[in-house]
Motif scaffolding. Structure first.
Motif, PDB file in Angstrom:
ATOM      1  N   GLY A 263      79.271 -90.452  78.383  1.00  0.00           N
ATOM      2  CA  GLY A 263      80.052 -89.222  78.410  1.00  0.00           C
ATOM      3  C   GLY A 263      80.789 -89.005  77.102  1.00  0.00           C
ATOM      4  N   THR A 264      81.540 -87.893  77.048  1.00  0.00           N
ATOM      5  CA  THR A 264      82.264 -87.505  75.840  1.00  0.00           C
ATOM      6  C   THR A 264      83.699 -87.162  76.193  1.00  0.00           C
ATOM      7  N   LEU A 265      84.624 -87.672  75.387  1.00  0.00           N
ATOM      8  CA  LEU A 265      86.045 -87.377  75.565  1.00  0.00           C
ATOM      9  C   LEU A 265      86.526 -86.622  74.336  1.00  0.00           C
ATOM     10  N   THR A 266      87.233 -85.504  74.557  1.00  0.00           N
ATOM     11  CA  THR A 266      87.764 -84.725  73.446  1.00  0.00           C
ATOM     12  C   THR A 266      89.278 -84.603  73.555  1.00  0.00           C
ATOM     13  N   VAL A 267      89.885 -84.484  72.409  1.00  0.00           N
ATOM     14  CA  VAL A 267      91.341 -84.329  72.314  1.00  0.00           C
ATOM     15  C   VAL A 267      91.631 -83.149  71.406  1.00  0.00           C
ATOM     16  N   ALA A 268      92.538 -82.276  71.831  1.00  0.00           N
ATOM     17  CA  ALA A 268      92.968 -81.132  71.027  1.00  0.00           C
ATOM     18  C   ALA A 268      94.450 -80.906  71.305  1.00  0.00           C
ATOM     19  N   PRO A 269      95.138 -80.156  70.445  1.00  0.00           N
ATOM     20  CA  PRO A 269      96.564 -79.898  70.692  1.00  0.00           C
ATOM     21  C   PRO A 269      96.768 -78.938  71.846  1.00  0.00           C
ATOM     22  N   THR A 270      97.900 -79.081  72.517  1.00  0.00           N
ATOM     23  CA  THR A 270      98.244 -78.136  73.576  1.00  0.00           C
ATOM     24  C   THR A 270      98.929 -76.896  73.017  1.00  0.00           C
ATOM     25  N   ARG A 271      99.361 -76.967  71.770  1.00  0.00           N
ATOM     26  CA  ARG A 271     100.024 -75.826  71.131  1.00  0.00           C
ATOM     27  C   ARG A 271      99.736 -75.890  69.634  1.00  0.00           C
ATOM     28  N   PRO A 272      99.726 -74.760  68.948  1.00  0.00           N
ATOM     29  CA  PRO A 272      99.399 -74.760  67.512  1.00  0.00           C
ATOM     30  C   PRO A 272     100.548 -75.304  66.666  1.00  0.00           C
ATOM     31  N   GLY A 273     100.204 -75.644  65.424  1.00  0.00           N
ATOM     32  CA  GLY A 273     101.235 -76.017  64.465  1.00  0.00           C
ATOM     33  C   GLY A 273     101.838 -77.393  64.650  1.00  0.00           C
ATOM     34  N   THR A 274     101.090 -78.327  65.261  1.00  0.00           N
ATOM     35  CA  THR A 274     101.638 -79.654  65.505  1.00  0.00           C
ATOM     36  C   THR A 274     100.678 -80.734  65.002  1.00  0.00           C
ATOM     37  N   TYR A 275     101.242 -81.891  64.669  1.00  0.00           N
ATOM     38  CA  TYR A 275     100.453 -83.053  64.295  1.00  0.00           C
ATOM     39  C   TYR A 275     100.150 -83.879  65.538  1.00  0.00           C
ATOM     40  N   MET A 276      99.050 -84.632  65.487  1.00  0.00           N
ATOM     41  CA  MET A 276      98.609 -85.334  66.680  1.00  0.00           C
ATOM     42  C   MET A 276      99.568 -86.444  67.107  1.00  0.00           C
ATOM     43  N   TRP A 281      98.675 -83.791  74.306  1.00  0.00           N
ATOM     44  CA  TRP A 281      97.295 -83.426  74.010  1.00  0.00           C
ATOM     45  C   TRP A 281      96.605 -82.768  75.202  1.00  0.00           C
ATOM     46  N   ASP A 282      95.616 -81.957  74.854  1.00  0.00           N
ATOM     47  CA  ASP A 282      94.651 -81.470  75.838  1.00  0.00           C
ATOM     48  C   ASP A 282      93.482 -82.459  75.824  1.00  0.00           C
ATOM     49  N   ILE A 283      93.377 -83.270  76.859  1.00  0.00           N
ATOM     50  CA  ILE A 283      92.365 -84.334  76.932  1.00  0.00           C
ATOM     51  C   ILE A 283      91.304 -83.914  77.952  1.00  0.00           C
ATOM     52  N   ARG A 284      90.043 -83.980  77.543  1.00  0.00           N
ATOM     53  CA  ARG A 284      88.952 -83.591  78.437  1.00  0.00           C
ATOM     54  C   ARG A 284      87.842 -84.638  78.404  1.00  0.00           C
ATOM     55  N   VAL A 285      87.316 -84.934  79.564  1.00  0.00           N
ATOM     56  CA  VAL A 285      86.152 -85.807  79.691  1.00  0.00           C
ATOM     57  C   VAL A 285      85.001 -84.949  80.200  1.00  0.00           C
ATOM     58  N   ASP A 286      83.958 -84.837  79.382  1.00  0.00           N
ATOM     59  CA  ASP A 286      82.812 -83.973  79.694  1.00  0.00           C
ATOM     60  C   ASP A 286      83.261 -82.568  80.072  1.00  0.00           C
ATOM     61  N   GLY A 287      84.270 -82.083  79.342  1.00  0.00           N
ATOM     62  CA  GLY A 287      84.735 -80.714  79.507  1.00  0.00           C
ATOM     63  C   GLY A 287      85.799 -80.508  80.564  1.00  0.00           C
ATOM     64  N   GLU A 288      86.040 -81.500  81.401  1.00  0.00           N
ATOM     65  CA  GLU A 288      87.028 -81.374  82.468  1.00  0.00           C
ATOM     66  C   GLU A 288      88.379 -81.913  82.008  1.00  0.00           C
ATOM     67  N   ARG A 289      89.436 -81.110  82.202  1.00  0.00           N
ATOM     68  CA  ARG A 289      90.783 -81.503  81.783  1.00  0.00           C
ATOM     69  C   ARG A 289      91.232 -82.746  82.547  1.00  0.00           C
ATOM     70  N   VAL A 290      91.822 -83.686  81.825  1.00  0.00           N
ATOM     71  CA  VAL A 290      92.353 -84.917  82.406  1.00  0.00           C
ATOM     72  C   VAL A 290      93.847 -84.959  82.122  1.00  0.00           C
ATOM     73  N   GLU A 291      94.649 -85.111  83.161  1.00  0.00           N
ATOM     74  CA  GLU A 291      96.099 -85.153  83.002  1.00  0.00           C
ATOM     75  C   GLU A 291      96.568 -86.598  82.776  1.00  0.00           C
ATOM     76  N   VAL A 292      97.512 -86.751  81.863  1.00  0.00           N
ATOM     77  CA  VAL A 292      98.095 -88.066  81.617  1.00  0.00           C
ATOM     78  C   VAL A 292      99.045 -88.393  82.765  1.00  0.00           C
ATOM     79  N   PRO A 293      98.867 -89.527  83.446  1.00  0.00           N
ATOM     80  CA  PRO A 293      99.764 -89.886  84.547  1.00  0.00           C
ATOM     81  C   PRO A 293     101.221 -89.950  84.095  1.00  0.00           C
ATOM     82  N   GLY A 294     102.106 -89.603  85.001  1.00  0.00           N
ATOM     83  CA  GLY A 294     103.521 -89.518  84.664  1.00  0.00           C
ATOM     84  C   GLY A 294     104.133 -90.812  84.181  1.00  0.00           C
TER      85      GLY A 294
END
Length: 358
Positions: A263-276, A281-294
Motif C-alpha cells: 500500500g501507499t501512505l501519503t502526508v500533506a499539510p492540513t492548512r497552507p503556509g506551514t512547515y511539516m 498532518w493529513d495522513i492517508r493510507v491508499d487514499g483513505e484519511r487516517v486520524e491520529v489517536p488522541g
C-alpha cells in the motif's frame, strides 16, 4: 519543578519556547538572556521572568537555572552550550547543533562527558503525526517500505530575494541555510517516520551569486543553495528522494509519499503556509484519511497555533528523560548524526558521486 533559563529570549524563542513553557506544568522560566541588558530586561518583563542577563555564562551559572535553552544564531551555539556544560546544567539547543558536523560531534562528546541531559529542538522527532506514521510503518500497515518521497518548501530561505533580518544567512559560515535549517528539519521528520539515510547522491543548485535584500534596493553576496535535491538509500533498503525548494515569502506546503509492498501512505499539510515539523498532518493510507489517536497528542496546545505544540512536546520528553535518568530523543548524538547526513549531501553535491553517511 525544572527551572529554565532561555538564552536568546527574543524572536523565535519568544514565539515558541516561552509560550510552550508557560503552558506546561513542571517547568518554570526563571531567567532570560540576550546580548544587551536592556533587551533582556524587556523580555523578562514581557514574560514575567525574575532574572535577566546580558551574559549567557552568568545565566548558566545561576543556581536558579536547571536547564539552559540555547536559542541564538547557530554560530554562537557552541559557546553557550559549553557555558551550560561547564556549569553542569541540562541543555536544550536549537537546530542546527553546530556550524558543521565536526563541531556537532565535539559538542555531543562534551555533553556526554558532562553527564547532563542534552536535547536538540528537532520537533519532527516529537511530532505526534510523525510518531504515528512511524508506528503505522513499523506495524506493516503498507507492507515492507520500498520508497520514500519528500517534497517541501523551505521559504523564506533560498530564493532570489531575502528578508532584511535574514540577510546574514547568505553566508555559509553562519551555519543557517536552506540545507542546514530547512532540509535538516525535514530529513529529521523523514528519519522519524522511515529510518535514517545511509548513502546519498545530491545536487545543491545555487543560481544566484547575489540576492536582493527585500525592500532595500541592495544586494548581498550569496554562498548558499536555492534548492536541495537528493536521492538515497535508507537503512532498511528503501530508496529516498527529497526535494526542498527555496523561495521568498511563506512556505507553500509539503508532501510525503511512502510506498510499501502492500500500500501507499501519503502526508500533506492540513492548512497552507506551514512547515511539516510545526503542524498536524493529513495522513492517508491508499487514499483513505487516517486520524491520529488522541493519546499521541499529549500537550495542551492546538497544532493549528503553529510551532508551539511540537516545541512543548520536546520539553515533555526532556522532563521524562530527567525523571527516568535516560537520554532524551532527540539528543546531541541524534543531532550529530543528522549533521553527518548533511555533510554527506555536501560531499555528494561537490563530487557528483554517491557518498556514504559515516
Amino acid at each position: 519543578m525544572i527551572k529554565v533559563g532561555v538564552v536568546g529570549a527574543s524572536g523565535w524563542a519568544g514565539a515558541s519556547h516561552l509560550p510552550a513553557l508557560a503552558g506546561l506544568a513542571g517547568f518554570e522560566v526563571t531567567a532570560v538572556a540576550t546580548t544587551k541588558q536592556a533587551t533582556a530586561d524587556k523580555a523578562a518583563a514581557a514574560h514575567g521572568v525574575p532574572l535577566a542577563f546580558a551574559d549567557a555564562g552568568a545565566l548558566a551559572a545561576h543556581p536558579d537555572v536547571d536547564l539552559v535553552v540555547v536559542s541564538v544564531k547557530a554560530s554562537k551555539h557552541a559557546e553557550v552550550i559549553r557555558a551550560a556544560l561547564k556549569a553542569g546544567k541540562h541543555v536544550l539547543s536549537e537546530w542546527p547543533l553546530g556550524v558543521d558536523a565536526a563541531e556537532a560531534d565535539d559538542l555531543a562528546r562534551e555533553a556526554a562527558d558532562a553527564g547532563v541531559v542534552h536535547a536538540v529542538n528537532l520537533q519532527g522527532y516529537q511530532s505526534p503525526d510523525a510518531r504515528y506514521v512511524a508506528d503505522l510503518i513499523a506495524a506493516g500497515r503498507i507492507g515492507r517500505l520500498e520508497s520514500a518521497v519528500l517534497v517541501a518548501s523551505g521559504a523564506p530561505l533560498g530564493g532570489a530575494r531575502i528578508a532584511p533580518d535574514l540577510a546574514w544567512t547568505t553566508d555559509p559560515a553562519a551555519g543557517t541555510s536552506l540545507l542546514t535549517i530547512m532540509a535538516g528539519h525535514f530529513l529529521a521528520a523523514l528519519d522519524r517516520m522511515a529510518g535514517r539515510l545511509v548513502e546519498v547522491s545530491a545536487r545543491l543548485p545555487r543560481p544566484y551569486d547575489r540576492v536582493e535584500v527585500g525592500g532595500t534596493g541592495r544586494t548581498v553576496p550569496n554562498g548558499v543553495p536555492a534548492q536541495v535535491l537528493l536521492h538515497g538509500v535508507l537503512e532498511n533498503g528503501a530508496t529516498a528522494s527529497v526535494a526542498v525548494h527555496g523561495g521568498s515569502g511563506s512556505p507553500d506546503g509539503f508532501l510525503v509519499k511512502l510506498v510499501g509492498s502492500e500500500g501507499t501512505l501519503t502526508v500533506a499539510p492540513t492548512r497552507p503556509g506551514t512547515y511539516m515539523h510545526w503542524t498536524d498532518w493529513d495522513i492517508r493510507v491508499d487514499g483513505e484519511r487516517v486520524e491520529v489517536p488522541g493519546d499521541y497528542r499529549t500537550v495542551p496546545f492546538d497544532p493549528a497555533a503553529g510551532p508551539v505544540a511540537n516545541v512543548a512536546a520536546v520539553y515533555e520528553e526532556i522532563a521524562r528523560s530527567i525523571a527516568e535518568g535516560r537520554p532524551p530523543r532527540p539528543d546531541f548524538h541524534t543531532a550529530a548524526a543528522l549533521h553527518r547526513v548533511l555533510a554527506a549531501v555536501e560531499r555528494a553535491a561537490e563530487s557528483g558521486a554517491t557518498e556514504q553517511v559515516h
